[in-house]
Design a protein around this motif. Structure first.
Motif, PDB file in Angstrom:
ATOM      1  N   UNK A 256     -49.098   7.471   4.036  1.00 18.30           N
ATOM      2  CA  UNK A 256     -47.654   7.309   4.236  1.00 18.30           C
ATOM      3  C   UNK A 256     -47.338   6.534   5.520  1.00 18.30           C
ATOM      4  N   UNK A 257     -48.194   6.670   6.520  1.00 17.66           N
ATOM      5  CA  UNK A 257     -47.936   6.039   7.816  1.00 17.66           C
ATOM      6  C   UNK A 257     -48.532   4.645   7.939  1.00 17.66           C
ATOM      7  N   UNK A 258     -49.468   4.299   7.054  1.00 15.07           N
ATOM      8  CA  UNK A 258     -50.196   3.051   7.237  1.00 15.07           C
ATOM      9  C   UNK A 258     -50.195   2.208   5.965  1.00 15.07           C
ATOM     10  N   UNK A 259     -49.059   2.133   5.320  1.00 14.69           N
ATOM     11  CA  UNK A 259     -48.954   1.297   4.126  1.00 14.69           C
ATOM     12  C   UNK A 259     -49.088  -0.175   4.498  1.00 14.69           C
ATOM     13  N   UNK A 260     -49.628  -0.972   3.578  1.00 19.22           N
ATOM     14  CA  UNK A 260     -49.798  -2.404   3.834  1.00 19.22           C
ATOM     15  C   UNK A 260     -48.448  -3.097   3.994  1.00 19.22           C
ATOM     16  N   UNK A 261     -47.479  -2.693   3.211  1.00 21.40           N
ATOM     17  CA  UNK A 261     -46.137  -3.256   3.269  1.00 21.40           C
ATOM     18  C   UNK A 261     -45.245  -2.301   4.035  1.00 21.40           C
ATOM     19  N   UNK A 262     -44.582  -2.779   5.082  1.00 24.40           N
ATOM     20  CA  UNK A 262     -43.741  -1.909   5.914  1.00 24.40           C
ATOM     21  C   UNK A 262     -42.655  -1.221   5.097  1.00 24.40           C
ATOM     22  N   UNK A 263     -42.221  -1.843   4.023  1.00 26.92           N
ATOM     23  CA  UNK A 263     -41.170  -1.244   3.190  1.00 26.92           C
ATOM     24  C   UNK A 263     -41.664  -0.014   2.458  1.00 26.92           C
ATOM     25  N   UNK A 264     -42.996   0.151   2.398  1.00 24.26           N
ATOM     26  CA  UNK A 264     -43.571   1.307   1.713  1.00 24.26           C
ATOM     27  C   UNK A 264     -43.856   2.466   2.653  1.00 24.26           C
ATOM     28  N   UNK A 265     -43.605   2.288   3.955  1.00 21.05           N
ATOM     29  CA  UNK A 265     -43.816   3.369   4.902  1.00 21.05           C
ATOM     30  C   UNK A 265     -42.812   4.490   4.654  1.00 21.05           C
ATOM     31  N   UNK A 266     -43.240   5.708   4.907  1.00 24.02           N
ATOM     32  CA  UNK A 266     -42.383   6.851   4.660  1.00 24.02           C
ATOM     33  C   UNK A 266     -41.693   7.310   5.945  1.00 24.02           C
ATOM     34  N   UNK A 267     -40.479   7.779   5.787  1.00 23.39           N
ATOM     35  CA  UNK A 267     -39.719   8.313   6.920  1.00 23.39           C
ATOM     36  C   UNK A 267     -39.999   9.807   7.057  1.00 23.39           C
ATOM     37  N   UNK A 268     -40.058  10.252   8.302  1.00 20.33           N
ATOM     38  CA  UNK A 268     -40.341  11.657   8.592  1.00 20.33           C
ATOM     39  C   UNK A 268     -39.042  12.398   8.916  1.00 20.33           C
ATOM     40  N   UNK A 269     -39.114  13.725   8.914  1.00 12.09           N
ATOM     41  CA  UNK A 269     -38.017  14.538   9.417  1.00 12.09           C
ATOM     42  C   UNK A 269     -36.930  14.829   8.396  1.00 12.09           C
ATOM     43  N   UNK A 270     -35.823  15.320   8.916  1.00 12.41           N
ATOM     44  CA  UNK A 270     -34.748  15.853   8.074  1.00 12.41           C
ATOM     45  C   UNK A 270     -34.153  14.812   7.135  1.00 12.41           C
ATOM     46  N   UNK A 271     -33.898  13.615   7.633  1.00 11.10           N
ATOM     47  CA  UNK A 271     -33.363  12.567   6.758  1.00 11.10           C
ATOM     48  C   UNK A 271     -34.475  11.676   6.206  1.00 11.10           C
ATOM     49  N   UNK A 272     -35.677  12.233   6.135  1.00  8.46           N
ATOM     50  CA  UNK A 272     -36.830  11.450   5.701  1.00  8.46           C
ATOM     51  C   UNK A 272     -37.109  11.571   4.223  1.00  8.46           C
ATOM     52  N   UNK A 273     -38.290  11.122   3.849  1.00  9.40           N
ATOM     53  CA  UNK A 273     -38.709  11.110   2.456  1.00  9.40           C
ATOM     54  C   UNK A 273     -39.411  12.415   2.086  1.00  9.40           C
ATOM     55  N   UNK A 274     -39.722  12.543   0.816  1.00  6.12           N
ATOM     56  CA  UNK A 274     -40.252  13.811   0.311  1.00  6.12           C
ATOM     57  C   UNK A 274     -41.674  13.681  -0.212  1.00  6.12           C
ATOM     58  N   UNK A 275     -42.365  14.800  -0.208  1.00  7.98           N
ATOM     59  CA  UNK A 275     -43.674  14.908  -0.848  1.00  7.98           C
ATOM     60  C   UNK A 275     -43.629  16.055  -1.855  1.00  7.98           C
ATOM     61  N   UNK A 276     -44.066  15.768  -3.056  1.00  5.69           N
ATOM     62  CA  UNK A 276     -44.257  16.810  -4.082  1.00  5.69           C
ATOM     63  C   UNK A 276     -45.741  17.106  -4.171  1.00  5.69           C
ATOM     64  N   UNK A 277     -46.084  18.353  -3.958  1.00  2.50           N
ATOM     65  CA  UNK A 277     -47.464  18.800  -4.118  1.00  2.50           C
ATOM     66  C   UNK A 277     -47.498  19.688  -5.353  1.00  2.50           C
ATOM     67  N   UNK A 278     -48.265  19.260  -6.342  1.00  2.00           N
ATOM     68  CA  UNK A 278     -48.213  19.944  -7.627  1.00  2.00           C
ATOM     69  C   UNK A 278     -49.625  20.140  -8.176  1.00  2.00           C
TER      70      UNK A 278
END
Length: 324
Positions: A302-324
């Protein structure tokens, strides 16, 4: 992220139902954030202070547990002034911890008038790493669309991703949902300063698991369906009142449960949570559920994607992870 294999897929959140089956149940936190941050001044010196309301201790005496910043110059007996024309005054009556205090608000009037004044002076506690002062749109954006029970000082971030359209699609697919209340407090965000995690003490948070919610969750488990915990706060709450037969019990009380690896989850089968900051108890709970090495691999991607647009945001207004 798949718990069994660690396989990672990148999707838009609206596609979460691709991972849910008919009969599965989503458990969401319907807590509501209140204007818990007060900015004011200390008597005599006029020094600027900031107070974070934590919980109400006695509504008749107007007593609140709070955090004060900066704390080092605040003493018992000091008066603090808030609002235009110092419309709200509080007196420090106890030093409960190195940073914590108990305040008595000095207010002549009804309890309803006091609450209205208190909340009109306060502001939503949007994290300062996002911005120093909340914007008007935060009034809506800092709460979930299903927020109902006031009492949180931080929003249950995983719930922010849900829309009314997604709820409609859940109904069409036959995916159930139910609500519990877990008033998010600072214990989720406080650091851990011990190497032996078993010695870390979480602060207590109020949780309410209604009988109807417990019945729906237990019925889903009995029928072989999965329980999706929407947020770490929900996971902690559901894992608190568990019977010897691995069923969740109704509860109106408090929890200080700290979940860290290794941990055997009894109720939760899938977890939705945002990307958390290092050393946080929320990251530890997430790692306990998904497996430390697998979760860290997901964070690295999530932190080291090749394309900067694919990087994930952290924290309250950030992106989500589903663990299933």
């Amino acid at each position: 992220m798949r718990r069994s294999t660690g396989k990672i897929e990148n999707k838009l959140f609206k596609n979460i139902l691709d991972y849910a089956r008919e009969g599965d149940i989503f458990v969401l936190n319907d807590t509501k954030v209140f204007p818990a941050r007060l900015r004011g001044n200390k008597e005599k010196t006029g020094a600027e202070i900031e107070v974070s309301l934590l919980r109400e201790l006695n509504h008749e005496q107007r007593l609140w547990d709070v955090l004060v910043d900066p704390a080092r110059k605040i003493r018992i007996g000091n008066k603090l002034y808030f609002g235009e024309n110092d419309s709200l005054v509080a007196e420090v009556i106890d030093n409960t911890t190195s940073r914590g205090r108990t305040l008595r608000f000095l207010f002549d009037g009804s309890y309803e008038d006091f609450r209205n004044t208190l909340f009109s002076v306060g502001e939503l506690p949007v994290p300062k790493e996002i911005r120093q002062h909340p914007l008007p749109e935060d009034t809506e954006n800092f709460n979930t669309i299903f927020a109902a029970n006031e009492g949180a000082i931080a929003t249950p971030a995983a719930g922010l991703h849900f829309s009314r359209e997604l709820f409609t699609r859940m109904e069409i697919k036959g995916v159930e949902r139910t609500f519990i209340t877990s008033h998010v407090g600072l214990s989720n965000f406080g650091g851990v300063d011990v190497e032996d995690l078993s010695k870390h003490k979480m602060g207590s948070e109020r949780i309410i698991i209604p009988e109807e919610a417990a019945e729906k969750i237990n019925k889903a488990k009995e029928n072989g369906h999965r329980v999706f915990a929407i947020g770490v706060t929900v996971a902690r709450a559901l894992e608190t009142p568990v019977t010897t037969t691995n069923r969740v019990k109704p509860l109106d009380g408090w929890t200080n449960k700290f979940i860290f690896p290794p941990y055997d989850f009894k109720i939760v089968d899938a977890l939705v949570t945002n990307f958390h900051y290092p050393l946080s108890t929320m990251l530890m709970c997430q790692s306990a559920f998904g497996g430390y090495n697998k979760v860290m691999a997901a964070y690295k991607q999530a932190m080291h994607a090749k394309d900067a647009s694919d990087l994930y945001r952290f924290g309250i207004y950030g992106d989500a992870m589903l663990i299933v």
